[in-house]
Design a protein around this motif. Structure first.
Motif, short mmCIF file in Angstrom:
data_model
loop_
_atom_site.label_atom_id
_atom_site.label_comp_id
_atom_site.label_asym_id
_atom_site.label_seq_id
_atom_site.Cartn_x
_atom_site.Cartn_y
_atom_site.Cartn_z
N ILE A 60 6.43 3.71 5.64
CA ILE A 60 6.82 4.70 4.63
C ILE A 60 7.98 4.17 3.80
O ILE A 60 8.00 4.31 2.56
N GLU A 61 8.92 3.52 4.46
CA GLU A 61 10.08 2.95 3.75
C GLU A 61 9.65 1.88 2.75
O GLU A 61 10.13 1.83 1.62
N ILE A 62 8.71 1.02 3.16
CA ILE A 62 8.22 -0.04 2.25
C ILE A 62 7.49 0.58 1.07
O ILE A 62 7.68 0.17 -0.08
N ALA A 63 6.63 1.56 1.36
CA ALA A 63 5.87 2.21 0.29
C ALA A 63 6.80 2.89 -0.71
O ALA A 63 6.58 2.82 -1.93
N GLU A 64 7.85 3.54 -0.21
CA GLU A 64 8.81 4.18 -1.12
C GLU A 64 9.55 3.16 -1.96
O GLU A 64 9.80 3.38 -3.15
N THR A 65 9.88 2.04 -1.38
CA THR A 65 10.54 0.97 -2.13
C THR A 65 9.66 0.47 -3.27
O THR A 65 10.15 0.19 -4.38
N LEU A 66 8.36 0.37 -3.01
CA LEU A 66 7.41 -0.13 -4.01
C LEU A 66 6.84 0.98 -4.88
O LEU A 66 6.04 0.71 -5.77
N GLN A 67 7.23 2.22 -4.58
CA GLN A 67 6.80 3.38 -5.36
C GLN A 67 5.28 3.54 -5.39
O GLN A 67 4.66 3.76 -6.43
N VAL A 68 4.68 3.41 -4.19
CA VAL A 68 3.25 3.63 -4.04
C VAL A 68 3.01 4.46 -2.79
O VAL A 68 3.88 4.59 -1.93
N ASP A 69 1.83 5.04 -2.70
CA ASP A 69 1.42 5.78 -1.51
C ASP A 69 1.20 4.78 -0.37
O ASP A 69 0.67 3.69 -0.57
N LEU B 266 -0.92 1.27 -0.14
CA LEU B 266 -0.26 0.03 0.26
C LEU B 266 -1.05 -0.66 1.38
O LEU B 266 -1.29 -1.87 1.32
N THR B 267 -1.46 0.11 2.37
CA THR B 267 -2.20 -0.47 3.49
C THR B 267 -3.53 -1.07 3.03
O THR B 267 -3.90 -2.18 3.42
N ARG B 268 -4.25 -0.34 2.15
CA ARG B 268 -5.53 -0.86 1.64
C ARG B 268 -5.32 -2.14 0.83
O ARG B 268 -6.07 -3.11 0.98
N ALA B 269 -4.31 -2.13 -0.03
CA ALA B 269 -4.03 -3.30 -0.86
C ALA B 269 -3.64 -4.50 -0.01
O ALA B 269 -4.12 -5.62 -0.22
N PHE B 270 -2.79 -4.25 0.96
CA PHE B 270 -2.31 -5.34 1.82
C PHE B 270 -3.44 -5.93 2.65
O PHE B 270 -3.60 -7.15 2.73
N LYS B 271 -4.24 -5.06 3.23
CA LYS B 271 -5.35 -5.54 4.05
C LYS B 271 -6.38 -6.28 3.22
O LYS B 271 -6.99 -7.26 3.67
N GLY B 272 -6.55 -5.86 1.96
CA GLY B 272 -7.48 -6.55 1.07
C GLY B 272 -7.07 -7.97 0.77
O GLY B 272 -7.91 -8.85 0.58
N VAL B 273 -5.77 -8.22 0.74
CA VAL B 273 -5.26 -9.56 0.42
C VAL B 273 -5.09 -10.42 1.67
O VAL B 273 -5.47 -11.59 1.70
N PHE B 274 -4.53 -9.83 2.74
CA PHE B 274 -4.14 -10.62 3.91
C PHE B 274 -5.04 -10.42 5.13
O PHE B 274 -4.88 -11.12 6.13
N GLY B 275 -5.97 -9.47 5.06
CA GLY B 275 -6.89 -9.29 6.17
C GLY B 275 -6.34 -8.51 7.34
O GLY B 275 -7.04 -8.31 8.34
N LEU B 276 -5.09 -8.12 7.27
CA LEU B 276 -4.43 -7.35 8.32
C LEU B 276 -3.63 -6.22 7.69
O LEU B 276 -3.15 -6.35 6.56
N ALA B 277 -3.47 -5.12 8.40
CA ALA B 277 -2.57 -4.08 7.95
C ALA B 277 -1.13 -4.58 8.05
O ALA B 277 -0.85 -5.51 8.80
N PRO B 278 -0.20 -3.98 7.28
CA PRO B 278 1.18 -4.47 7.28
C PRO B 278 1.81 -4.58 8.67
O PRO B 278 2.50 -5.56 8.97
N HIS B 279 1.58 -3.58 9.54
CA HIS B 279 2.22 -3.63 10.86
C HIS B 279 1.68 -4.80 11.69
O HIS B 279 2.44 -5.47 12.40
#
Length: 279
Positions: free
Chosen positions: A195-204, A208-221
């Protein structure tokens, strides 16, 4: 020196001259969970059948076949037959790769990445060169032999790799994922939340999780766990104690770090420190 665990065993070394890590191991059944390394993985299957999921497909590696993985390429490990499999692998850092290439080629292009074209190769010359390089590094041959074998292997590897120009134009979701990646790298020792990262980037956070997983193949955690494990390996090889490493990298305790280590690498932090710490 081997570490035994029932039918499974491994030999782990870190070469003091090149800092290349080498592992010769035998696994039965489930070998390890999906994970990635910050190094190129260059290896061969010595005996049995090795299966692993990588690049959205199941890969099957048999004796005479080599396997090549880029840094941060997600993979797991499994032995489909009762006899298990034995492999030999070298872990080579990208900066070592780049320096070595400068000696082999007149020009190494700027703003390019060296990428593995195919995960598996049945090129007998490549397999033989990997076997020779592994033996020279793992069994501590004289420097002149190590250098000759590494050069031979690099020459063969470059026939299986391509220069890829780094893209200058990226989508919004990729841009968000890359910014999140920077935040994760900067917070290895901080108990940062999604939540803190998403707020920093001003996205839901779900975007963020969908975008990150689409690029790196893993969820942020999951990506952050891998980052911390890579950092843990570096700290352990520098002589730090597992308990201190666990505390420094936000694992709840040494046992928590140990559980993740064994899931991804099959050995414990103490095993890793003992075999890679170079005075």
């Amino acid at each position: 020196m081997r570490h035994y665990n029932q039918r499974d065993w491994f030999e782990l070394n870190k070469d003091p001259n090149t800092s290349i890590e080498t592992i010769r191991a035998h696994f039965t059944g489930h070998a390890y969970d999906p994970h990635w390394h910050d190094s190129y993985l260059i290896g061969i299957t010595e005996q049995g059948v090795q299966q692993f999921n990588c690049r959205a497909k199941q890969q099957t590696c048999v004796p005479g076949t080599s396997f090549l993985l880029d840094p941060e390429e997600i993979h797991d490990g499994n032995a489909p037959s009762q006899d298990g499999f034995t492999y030999r692998v070298l872990f080579i850092k990208p900066d070592f790769f780049q320096q070595r290439l400068k000696h082999l080629f007149a020009e190494v292009p700027d703003c390019f990445e060296l990428n593995v074209s195919k995960t598996l190769s049945q090129n007998s010359f490549l397999t033989a060169s990997i076997s020779s390089a592994f033996a020279a590094i793992h069994y501590q041959e004289p420097k002149i032999i190590q250098e000759a074998c590494l050069d031979q292997m690099m020459n063969q590897l470059t026939t299986q790799m391509t220069w890829r120009k780094r893209s200058q134009q990226i989508s919004k979701s990729t841009h968000i994922a890359l910014l999140a990646q920077e935040i994760l790298h900067a917070n290895l020792s901080v108990n940062v939340g999604l939540i803190e990262i998403a707020e920093t980037l001003q996205v839901d956070r779900f975007y963020l999780t969908r975008a990150f997983k689409g690029v790196f193949g893993l969820a942020p955690h999951a990506y952050l766990i891998q980052l911390r494990l890579v950092k843990a390996r570096a700290l352990l090889s520098q002589g730090e104690n597992p308990a201190d490493v666990a505390n420094k990298l936000c694992f709840s305790d040494q046992s928590h770090l140990g559980r993740w280590f064994k899931r991804c690498y099959k050995f414990t932090p103490a095993d890793y420190k003992r075999r890679t710490f170079i005075l």
